[in-house]
Design an enzyme around this catalytic site. Structure first.
Site, PDB file in Angstrom:
ATOM      1  N   ASP A   1     111.756   6.826  -3.254  1.00 12.20           N
ATOM      2  CA  ASP A   1     110.503   6.160  -2.867  1.00 12.20           C
ATOM      3  C   ASP A   1     109.805   6.929  -1.736  1.00 12.20           C
ATOM      4  O   ASP A   1     108.630   6.702  -1.466  1.00 12.20           O
ATOM      5  CB  ASP A   1     110.830   4.746  -2.345  1.00 12.20           C
ATOM      6  CG  ASP A   1     110.272   3.668  -3.261  1.00 12.20           C
ATOM      7  OD1 ASP A   1     109.433   3.990  -4.125  1.00 12.20           O
ATOM      8  OD2 ASP A   1     110.669   2.494  -3.094  1.00 12.20           O
TER       9      ASP A   1
ATOM     10  N   LYS B   1     109.977  -0.079 -14.493  1.00  9.83           N
ATOM     11  CA  LYS B   1     110.622   1.127 -13.954  1.00  9.83           C
ATOM     12  C   LYS B   1     111.894   1.434 -14.757  1.00  9.83           C
ATOM     13  O   LYS B   1     112.149   2.581 -15.121  1.00  9.83           O
ATOM     14  CB  LYS B   1     110.965   0.932 -12.472  1.00  9.83           C
ATOM     15  CG  LYS B   1     109.738   1.036 -11.574  1.00  9.83           C
ATOM     16  CD  LYS B   1     109.974   0.517 -10.164  1.00  9.83           C
ATOM     17  CE  LYS B   1     108.671   0.523  -9.368  1.00  9.83           C
ATOM     18  NZ  LYS B   1     108.765  -0.155  -8.078  1.00  9.83           N
TER      19      LYS B   1
ATOM     20  N   GLN C   1     113.229  -2.766  -4.171  1.00  9.24           N
ATOM     21  CA  GLN C   1     111.881  -3.282  -4.424  1.00  9.24           C
ATOM     22  C   GLN C   1     111.393  -4.131  -3.244  1.00  9.24           C
ATOM     23  O   GLN C   1     112.077  -5.022  -2.782  1.00  9.24           O
ATOM     24  CB  GLN C   1     111.898  -4.114  -5.722  1.00  9.24           C
ATOM     25  CG  GLN C   1     110.543  -4.620  -6.163  1.00  9.24           C
ATOM     26  CD  GLN C   1     109.587  -3.505  -6.588  1.00  9.24           C
ATOM     27  OE1 GLN C   1     109.964  -2.553  -7.258  1.00  9.24           O
ATOM     28  NE2 GLN C   1     108.338  -3.618  -6.167  1.00  9.24           N
TER      29      GLN C   1
END
Ligand code: NAP
Length: 294
Positions: free
Chosen positions: A120, A53, A97
């Site tokens: 997200d 990422k 995460q």
């Protein structure tokens, strides 16, 4: 005739080039989009995702920050990191995460991220907006990427039967919400299967578009797929493979070789949905940054 491959890598490349162009335009206006990724603990798979990422962000010309915290990090410490990122004007997108260590309540961390930085798309505000069809929020990257992939491949969705296997908050449920909307890129009749579904094959065999997100290697066999169906394989599982140098290989939820014989279009694993997820994360981050100047 075997199914054509739905090349997520190529579509993701296209998207990433578009994001890089958008980033350059924004930088010219004095704002560099910034994404912060927080990694708690040392889960090797998570470390790989976080690294890719960060790399993708830099390649798009974005500002990228990775915060690594030890596995025994307390909730209070993580909360303080999120608060600091919420307040940091150089950071437009925040991603914590998953999975998080047991001592941390993931739900509470997700709720702590400002909805306008929640790239997200997991914050309840963004989930709610997605459900009611308000396009002002952020949509979770994997389902959003699947929808874009279908759209850019010219797959007609309106009026089609879409069967989704899996009902997680990050893939299955948001996928349902997206494919159900009364929009040209959705408008499906949606069925969701999960571990308590009886006779799953009776459902999957009706699917014009079958989306498998169960995390169970080769769950979807040839006789569960309608001839001509579009098959999207979200699953990524490691299975032992003594013939490979690493001793394992990645497989999806779909028995690719046999299902390819009946489907019309199918995503490979790897190289299908995965690259789209990262591309959509960049797209969401660019959008978050654009809003600060609009
Ligand atoms: P998850 O949270 O474990 O959810 C799996 C879902 O599948 C659950 O709803 C579960 O049902 C259902 N399920 C499990 N076994 C089943 C079976 N035998 N029959 C029918 N349904 C079954 O997983 P996730 O986070 O959604 O991820 C799913 C897969 O996608 C994993 O392999 C993950 O690694 C992969 N993934 C890939 C990407 C990407 O970018 N390519 C992104 C995210 C996830 P219950 O609810 O009843 O337990």
């Amino acid at each position: 005739m075997p199914a054509e491959l739905l090349d997520g890598k190529a579509i993701a490349r296209e998207l990433r080039d578009e994001v890089a162009a958008g980033t350059a335009r924004l930088v010219a206006r004095g704002v560099r989009p910034g994404l912060a990724v927080v990694l708690v603990g040392d889960d090797p798979a998570s470390a790989v995702y976080v690294k890719s990422k960060g790399k993708a962000c830099e390649e798009a010309g974005m500002h990228s920050v990775t915060i690594r915290l030890p596995a025994d990090t307390s909730q209070a410490r993580l909360d303080a990191e999120v608060d600091a990122l919420n307040a940091d004007p150089a950071i437009h997108g925040i991603l914590v995460q998953m999975p998080l260590p047991k001592q941390i309540a993931a739900d509470s961390v997700i709720r702590r991220i400002k909805p306008e930085k929640d790239v997200d798309g997991f914050h309840p505000v963004n989930v709610g907006k997605m459900l009611i069809g308000d396009t002002d929020g952020f949509v979770p990257c994997t389902p959003a990427g699947i929808q874009v992939m279908l759209q850019r491949t010219g797959v007609k969705t309106a009026g089609k039967e879409c069967v989704i296997v899996g009902r997680s908050n990050i893939v299955g449920k948001p996928m349902v919400a997206l494919m159900l909307q009364n929009t040209p890129q959705a408008n499906c009749t949606v069925t969701v299967c999960h571990s308590a579904t009886t006779d799953m094959a009776a459902h999957t065999r009706r699917a014009d578009i079958l989306i498998a997100a169960a995390g169970k290697p080769h769950l979807i066999k040839r006789d569960m797929v309608k001839p001509g169906a579009v098959v999207i394989d979200v699953g990524i599982s490691r299975v032992e493979d003594p013939s490979s140098a690493s001793g394992y290989r990645l497989v999806g939820d779909v028995a690719f070789d046999e299902v390819r014989e009946v489907a019309s279009l199918i995503t490979p694993v790897p190289g299908g949905v995965g690259p789209m997820t990262i591309a959509m994360l960049l797209k969401n981050t660019l959008r978050a940054a654009e809003r600060t100047v609009a």
